[in-house]
Structure formats: structure tokens, C-alpha cells
Design a protein around this motif. Structure first.
Motif, short mmCIF file in Angstrom:
data_model
loop_
_atom_site.label_atom_id
_atom_site.label_comp_id
_atom_site.label_asym_id
_atom_site.label_seq_id
_atom_site.Cartn_x
_atom_site.Cartn_y
_atom_site.Cartn_z
N THR A 192 0.81 -1.21 0.00
CA THR A 192 0.00 0.00 0.00
C THR A 192 0.85 1.26 0.00
O THR A 192 0.48 2.27 -0.63
CB THR A 192 -0.96 -0.01 1.21
N TYR A 236 -11.17 3.10 7.50
CA TYR A 236 -10.97 1.98 8.43
C TYR A 236 -9.81 2.26 9.37
O TYR A 236 -8.88 1.46 9.50
CB TYR A 236 -10.74 0.68 7.65
N SER A 237 -9.86 3.38 10.04
CA SER A 237 -8.72 3.85 10.82
C SER A 237 -8.70 3.29 12.23
O SER A 237 -9.75 2.99 12.82
CB SER A 237 -8.75 5.37 10.88
N LEU A 274 -0.24 3.49 8.29
CA LEU A 274 -1.31 3.38 7.30
C LEU A 274 -2.65 3.13 7.96
O LEU A 274 -3.68 3.70 7.56
CB LEU A 274 -0.98 2.27 6.30
N SER A 323 -5.95 5.66 7.41
CA SER A 323 -7.02 5.19 6.54
C SER A 323 -8.25 6.10 6.62
O SER A 323 -8.74 6.39 7.72
CB SER A 323 -7.43 3.77 6.92
N TRP A 365 -8.20 -1.90 7.83
CA TRP A 365 -7.13 -1.97 8.82
C TRP A 365 -7.67 -2.25 10.21
O TRP A 365 -7.13 -3.09 10.94
CB TRP A 365 -6.33 -0.67 8.81
N TRP A 415 -6.24 1.35 -1.90
CA TRP A 415 -5.76 1.77 -0.57
C TRP A 415 -6.94 2.00 0.37
O TRP A 415 -6.92 1.56 1.53
CB TRP A 415 -4.90 3.01 -0.74
N ARG A 416 -8.00 2.65 -0.11
CA ARG A 416 -9.13 2.98 0.73
C ARG A 416 -9.93 1.77 1.17
O ARG A 416 -10.67 1.82 2.16
CB ARG A 416 -10.05 3.97 0.02
#
Length: 456
Positions: free
Chosen positions: A156, A235-236, A228, A232, A189, A184-185
């Protein structure tokens, strides 16, 4: 295709006052070569791994490339997620330096993103290995047959760099940037906290669930995963997960020194010397350590530089008296290795796991931290024809064992060389990544500061 390196006579005329050609087709040179031309040469050669020798269907980076064509069963079509991320960044260097045409690179990168879009994913994460012909997971181990969050992070960071490089280009380039952004989005995560624990987990399998049970805790090569995850858009993770998980509530710091150099953090399993040198490289192909700090580490550049210097000083000390070790021949990291019976194996070389094998990527990918010492190594290695092949320096070498060499390549080793050299030369990938808006926001949220990039 990237043009084959020119013949010996042209090399002499164009680049060097004195050069030779290795038995396997790679160019070598002696100490009369200019530093600039040597840097260009090794960057161009190592790029070939991902350009000339990519897996032909996916165009991703093979897990390994054997010039002799002898592989374990089905191995030529196994591509690696993390190593391919390093390959994306190597291709950007190739474009920026004019080694490969921009339009051809865009087509290649677009093909890769389309493959990744259709490959197996597990809550947005890719597996460590993928079949380049089918996009299906190739198990890395019996229970490691699903999402690999760390390999996904290595990939990523490359996708974000590609997005930033091409986002203001022509229509085809903007479409590529959109592909990278969407991939990436879509990585979930925060799902990899195993139901909301304050730590990220490395693996999840649709067949075995969380059975691998590997929490990501510092310090090792995995910092980029938390950066990362914290950045995000959808999905942080929160700052508490970073501090309790990665930083172990601050308990991963140390006052220990080696060769009078502070270690700053406890390297997992290698607290006396620091770990293999890939720990100072994998997370930092895109994440700029210069002036980067958080609650517990005052300067990540100093942390990484000291780890490299400790490795260097260990090789100079050479407590096991291995032949060849010295200021021109040093660097311990994970790579192929020479087993006691003379066969080729694999291990994470380090001062606490030293068997006389030097891995070229260790010193070459340390250029940002130790430019003079890395250049001494570069000049020396290119005077050793047996150590150089069609994609640059071979993966592992040993003067101790009569100039033994593993005439093989690994994506994760070749893939760090060109990007880290470029970060030393121009900061290209560091600037691309650190200027991405969501990365800046994520770093601030996790408590990072960057003097270099004005993040407070």
C-alpha cells in the motif's frame, strides 16, 4: 522491456574509465568509476527485477527470480505482495530517472492495479503470496492462507506513492491514480484488531481465523502498518491502539547502547545489537524518518542510522574472524544463506545470527543513513564479477567461503535498493508519501511530528 545493459565496450566509452563484465551479463566496475554513474548503474540493474523479470501475467514482482530457471514446483508464478510494493516504487524511480518510458510504466502499473483489484482479498488485505496467473492465494504456511496485513502495508505504501506521482497527469495517469486510491481505501485496517483489541494483528485466515496469533508490537519492520492504519480514511485505528499496541505503552524503549551508540528501542529478539537491517528499510521506503518523532522516539532517523552503524561496527570488529569483513564489505540482513553443508537456505542475518554471509541489499539500502560507508561497499561489490548478475548484485555473498554466491534474487531484497538510494539522492518517495493528505492527517492523529515535512 527495459533495454539490456550495454556491452563492455560501450560501458567503457559512456560511463567508466575501466569496467568489466560479469560472467552472468551484469556490468561491474572498479574504484575509478564515478559515484553518480555507479548509483545509476545499480538502480537501473535492480529495477530489471521488476521490469524485465516480472511474472508475465500479473506483471507483479515474483517472490524470487532464479536466472538459471531452476525453481521449486510452481514457484515462477508466485508473486509477492510486499515485494511488489517495493517494485512499484522502483518503477517510479525508473520513470523519474528516465530508465523506462513514462507511458509504458503507466500501462504496466495500470495492469498491476487491475490484477490486484481482482485478486483474493480478506477484509481488504491481500495474502503474502498470490498466484500470478489466477489471482488466488498461495499459502505462505499451513495456517497463513489469508490476509497478511504487513505485506499489505508494504504494498500500500507503494500504491500511495504511485497515486501521488501520477494524480495530476493525463487521463490515463489520473485513472491509474484513481485505481491506486480505491485499492488503498478498501483495506479494512481496523478489522485486524481482532474485535477491537488495542493492537493490530498480522494474519487472518478464512479457514483458521486468528490462529496465527501474531500481534504487531515494536520494534521490528512493521511501523508502516500502524501509520497506514492510522491514516485510513474509512478503516482507521485510534492513537491508543498505536501506543498500546506498537509502542507497548512506552515499554519498548531502552537506554542500552552498543559501540557507544544508543539503540533507543528494544529490537524484538535482538536487544543487544539491533535486528537485521531490513528493519531500518521496509517501513522507510516511503515513511521519511528524517526529523520524525513521536511520544517515545525523538528521531527515527537517528534510530535507524544507529542500527546501521552498529551493524557496520560489528562487521569491522568481526568477532568470528570471517574473511573479507571490513569497511568495504559489510551488511547483515535477511536473505539467502549458505548452510553448513554448502547448500542454499534462508535466514535473517544479524550480529546475533552471523554465519559469514554478507547481503548486498543491507549496505546498499542503507545509503540514506551511511552514504560514505554504503558507497565504499558499492564500489567494492562492483569489482567482484562473480557477485553481479543480470539484475544487479546477487542476493547473498561470502568471501569467507571462497567467494560463494547465491546466484538468485528475492523481491524484498532487490526491491529496497533503488528506492532507498533515490531517497538518499532526491527524497523522491519520501516526499510523495509524506505529502499525501491522509498520511499527514494520520501521522498527526497518532502523535507523530516531522520537522522535515512540517507536521506538528
Amino acid at each position: 522491456m527495459l533495454k539490456k545493459l550495454v556491452s563492455l565496450s560501450i560501458v567503457i566509452l559512456m560511463f567508466f574509465s575501466c569496467a568489466t563484465k560479469s560472467p552472468d551479463g551484469g556490468s561491474t566496475a572498479n574504484s575509478s568509476n564515478s559515484d553518480t554513474e555507479l548509483l545509476n548503474l545499480v538502480q537501473k540493474q535492480t529495477l530489471k527485477y521488476f521490469w524485465d523479470y516480472a511474472e508475465p501475467n500479473s506483471l507483479m514482482g515474483r517472490e524470487r527470480f532464479h536466472p538459471d530457471g531452476i525453481y521449486p514446483q510452481n514457484d515462477p508464478n508466485v508473486v509477492t505482495t510486499g515485494g511488489s510494493g517495493f517494485g512499484l516504487m522502483s518503477i517510479l524511480v525508473g520513470v523519474d530517472r528516465g530508465f523506462i518510458p513514462r507511458d509504458e510504466a503507466v500501462k504496466r502499473l495500470t495492469h498491476i492495479t487491475e490484477f490486484l483489484k481482482n485478486a483474493d482479498r480478506f477484509h481488504g488485505a491481500w495474502s503474502h503470496w498470490i498466484n500470478g496467473e489466477t489471482g488466488k492465494t498461495v499459502p505462505f504456511g499451513k495456517k497463513d492462507d489469508g490476509g497478511d496485513l504487513v505485506e499489505t502495508a508494504f504494498l500500500t505504501q507503494g500504491l500511495i506513492c504511485v497515486r501521488e506521482y501520477f494524480k495530476n497527469g493525463n487521463a490515463e495517469e489520473k485513472k491509474l491514480a484513481e485505481n491506486c486510491d480505491a485499492l488503498w481505501r478498501s483495506v479494512e485496517w481496523n478489522w485486524y484488531t481482532k474485535g477491537g483489541e488495542k493492537v493490530l494483528y498480522w494474519h487472518w485466515s478464512p479457514d483458521y481465523g486468528w490462529a496465527m496469533n501474531f500481534p504487531l508490537q515494536g520494534y521490528n519492520e512493521c511501523l508502516i502498518t500502524y501509520v497506514l492504519a492510522g491514516s485510513s480514511p474509512k478503516y482507521s485505528i485510534d492513537r491508543e491502539t498505536f501506543e498500546k499496541g506498537w509502542s507497548r505503552n512506552g515499554t519498548y524503549t531502552t537506554d542500552k547502547k552498543k559501540y557507544n551508540l544508543p539503540l533507543f528501542v528494544k529490537h524484538n529478539g535482538s536487544e543487544e545489537y539491533g535486528g537485521p537491517l531490513f528493519w531500518s528499510q521496509y517501513s522507510y521506503l516511503a515513511l521519511d524518518p528524517r526529523g520524525l518523532s513521536d511520544k517515545y522516539v525523538k528521531n527515527y532517523f537517528d534510530l535507524n542510522k544507529n542500527q546501521v552503524l552498529i551493524d557496520y561496527k560489528y562487521c569491522l570488529e568481526n568477532p568470528k574472524n570471517f574473511k573479507g569483513y571490513g569497511k568495504n564489505y559489510w551488511g547483515l540482513t535477511a536473505s539467502y544463506t549458505r548452510n553448513k553443508d554448502g547448500s542454499i537456505g534462508y535466514t535473517a542475518h544479524s550480529p546475533t545470527n552471523d554465519n559469514g554471509v554478507i547481503t548486498p541489499t543491507a549496505a546498499l539500502s542503507s545509503f540514506p543513513y551511511t552514504p560514505k560507508k554504503s558507497m565504499d561497499f558499492l564500489k567494492f561489490i562492483y569489482t567482484k564479477p562473480e557477485f553481479i548478475g543480470v539484475a544487479g548484485p546477487y542476493d547473498a555473498t561470502s568471501i569467507q567461503y571462497n567467494d560463494w554466491v547465491a546466484k538468485k534474487y528475492l523481491a524484498i531484497d532487490q526491491g529496497t535498493i533503488s528506492p532507498m538510494i533515490e531517497n538518499y539522492r532526491t527524497g523522491l518517495l519520501w516526499d510523495l508519501f509524506m505529502n499525501a493528505p491522509e498520511i499527514r492527517t494520520g501521522l498527526q492523529k497518532l502523535g507523530f511530528k516531522s520537522k522535515q515535512h512540517h507536521i506538528n
